[in-house]
Design an enzyme around this catalytic site. Structure first.
Site, PDB file in Angstrom:
ATOM      1  CG  HIS A   1      60.076  37.764   3.742  1.00 57.75           C
ATOM      2  ND1 HIS A   1      58.885  37.541   4.941  1.00 57.75           N
ATOM      3  CD2 HIS A   1      59.858  39.048   3.743  1.00 57.75           C
ATOM      4  CE1 HIS A   1      58.535  39.053   4.965  1.00 57.75           C
ATOM      5  NE2 HIS A   1      59.296  39.727   3.520  1.00 57.75           N
ATOM      6  CD  GLU A   2      61.866  39.960   0.280  1.00 54.97           C
ATOM      7  OE1 GLU A   2      60.870  40.613  -0.554  1.00 54.97           O
ATOM      8  OE2 GLU A   2      62.097  40.168   0.873  1.00 54.97           O
TER       9      GLU A   2
ATOM     10  CG  HIS B   1      56.632  39.915  -0.447  1.00 54.62           C
ATOM     11  ND1 HIS B   1      55.046  40.003  -0.218  1.00 54.62           N
ATOM     12  CD2 HIS B   1      57.530  40.003   0.678  1.00 54.62           C
ATOM     13  CE1 HIS B   1      55.356  40.954   0.884  1.00 54.62           C
ATOM     14  NE2 HIS B   1      57.241  40.243   1.619  1.00 54.62           N
TER      15      HIS B   1
ATOM     16  CD  GLU C   1      55.075  41.328   5.068  1.00 54.01           C
ATOM     17  OE1 GLU C   1      55.778  41.775   4.179  1.00 54.01           O
ATOM     18  OE2 GLU C   1      56.260  41.628   6.251  1.00 54.01           O
TER      19      GLU C   1
HETATM   20 ZN    ZN Z   1      57.704  41.201   3.377  1.00 56.16          ZN
END
Ligand code: ZN
Length: 497
Positions: A261-262, A265, A291
């Site tokens: 997830h990170e 980003h 996101e």
């Molecule tokens: Zn996020």
């Protein structure tokens, strides 16, 4: 005119650099700063914020903007002027005294929220929430809005979108989504998630999470991973992107999917155009689009079967005791279990947006004055029952679970759900552009998707507003259909429907 633009850009870069310095200080306070450094750090952050605010609200910047708005600009220049105008107007309209009062109220509210959550006692937090709502209504009135105050607050996080648009999107999502969750939870076939709670040694997790970040293309010459209580990603510029995660030896998901997830980003931050660093053309469009990048890598890629066809053998080698004898199908089912839960941050892909809808509907009513603060716990529980079929046993697991309201961030939650919708719509467009994308993922080749995202989204920075970007990249306005197609297509087979 180029002389005026140069002066403008120099000032804009100073503001960007001050923000970037503040982000680095923030990162440090979440990772390595000793506890007693808190007061010095608060002073440092207050100074950088004041210096950035002074420049952002300055009449010098206002004059440069007015001159540039009268002249011929290329698309990049026009985007920089448009976005800086928005930030300048917001900075000018909200007086420093009100900003200071909000910062002060926030400090007290965060502390009260921590205590209230600990004791599971909403009344401890209620007066602080009331105060923050009053202050945020004032901010909205000063900034101005088209139809309702919530518009002005959301504009901070997702520029250009209106409350009415978000409400319409959520209205079309809530019924079908809640019905699908019921179907899945009532199915006879239910994945066994106990395998995810076996023993996963921390060092093996660190190695494997890092390997996953590398696999999707996160560049460790331009970034790093550290540990913090709450995972996040922050970019000081495309050459310095910091991710954080956490490791639980009795839970597989937290580090591996947290890092995917990170790092999603992070890929966005690393893919921004270094030529335009510190200016809007070199910064992300909105929190929702940000996101979408993290959710795409975490879920649409990272929780897909093709992805694990490529990487599961390696995963088994990394965790031989826990996963050595677990089949790919059992693993794939476990990482995709759907079930109504009380806590948003632990929610699966299908129920996640329902958690956001609960918060959006309550926030909007609170800002409007239609919902009194003292009625929040009951309203929260009623919505959880209606949308997820669960009732929180206490306020800690109910309306006190998120930190955001204590930080005065109203209008922020919708960006999480928008991120899921953008992700599904972008992913469909990527499949149209790269017809063999599924096979490429199955072979562990993730560069085609990453490069497509880089060219079509990352490198453009804030040249287009989110709504225009979606139209441009996918040929359609934002829609819930790709997301609904995605979750039906994925979860019905897992649950044997
Ligand atoms: Zn996020």
């Amino acid at each position: 005119m180029s002389d005026t633009y140069d002066k403008f850009i120099n000032l804009v870069c100073e503001i960007g650099q001050l923000d970037s310095i503040a982000q680095l200080l923030d990162w440090d306070s979440e990772t390595y700063m000793p506890g007693n450094g808190l007061h010095v750090r608060a002073d440092q952050l207050a100074l950088t914020a004041a210096m950035a605010h002074e420049r952002r609200s300055s009449s010098r910047l206002g004059d440069l903007l007015s001159q540039l708005e009268q002249s011929n600009l290329d698309p990049v220049q026009a985007a920089n002027v448009r976005e800086i105008r928005r930030l300048h107007d917001r900075a000018v309209k909200v007086p420093a005294e009100l900003v200071r009062r909000i910062a002060h109220a926030m400090t007290l509210a965060k502390d009260a929220w921590g205590k209230a959550r600990e004791a599971s006692s909403f009344p401890t937090f209620a007066p602080h929430l009331e105060e923050l709502l009053t202050l945020k209504r004032q901010v909205a009135d000063l900034i101005g809005y088209r139809t309702e105050r919530y518009d002005a607050l959301m504009d901070d996080f997702e520029p250009g979108i209106t409350t009415a648009e978000v409400a319409a999107i959520f209205a079309s999502l809530r019924g079908p989504l809640a019905a699908f969750v019921r179907q899945l939870t009532e199915s006879k076939r239910q994945p066994d998630t106990s395998i995810l709670h076996r023993h996963f040694p921390r060092e093996a997790q660190e190695r494997f999470s890092r390997r996953m970040a590398e696999a999707i293309g996160f560049n460790f010459n331009a970034g790093r991973i550290d540990v913090s209580k709450h995972p996040f990603c922050t970019g000081m510029g495309p050459g310095d992107v910091r991710l954080t995660t956490r490791y639980y030896e009795d839970f597989f998901n937290a580090s591996v999917f947290g890092v995917l997830h990170e790092a999603g980003h992070g890929l966005y931050e690393q893919g921004l155009d270094p030529k335009h660093v510190f200016t809007p053309a070199g910064q992300s469009v909105s929190l929702g689009v940000h996101e979408s990048q993290s959710r795409m890598w975490e879920n649409l890629v990272g929780r897909s079967r093709p992805f694990w066809e490529a990487f599961y053998p390696e995963c088994q080698k990394a965790f031989p005791q826990a996963l050595g004898s677990v089949s790919l199908d059992a693993f794939y089912g476990a990482i995709n279990r759907v079930g109504p839960s009380l806590i948003r941050v632990e929610a699966d892909e299908v129920t996640y947006n329902l958690h956001i809808i609960v918060r959006f509907e309550l926030e909007r009513a609170m800002i409007d004055g239609k919902l009194a603060v003292k009625e929040v716990p009951e309203a929260w529980n009623a919505k959880m029952r209606e949308l997820l079929g669960v009732t929180p046993p206490n306020d800690r697991e109910g309306c006190l679970q998120d930190i955001h309201w204590s930080m005065g961030t109203f209008g922020y939650f919708p960006t999480y759900a928008l991120g899921n919708l953008y992700a599904a719509q972008f992913f469909e467009a990527a499949h149209r552009a790269i017809p063999d994308l599924t096979d490429r993922i199955r072979r562990g080749e993730l560069s085609p998707l990453r490069e497509w995202l880089r060219t079509n989204i990352h490198v453009l920075g804030s040249r287009y507003r989110a709504g225009d970007l979606v139209q441009r990249v996918t040929g359609n306005p934002l829609s819930t259909e790709p997301f609904m197609r995605y979750i039906h297509g994925k979860f019905a087979p897992i649950y044997g429907l």
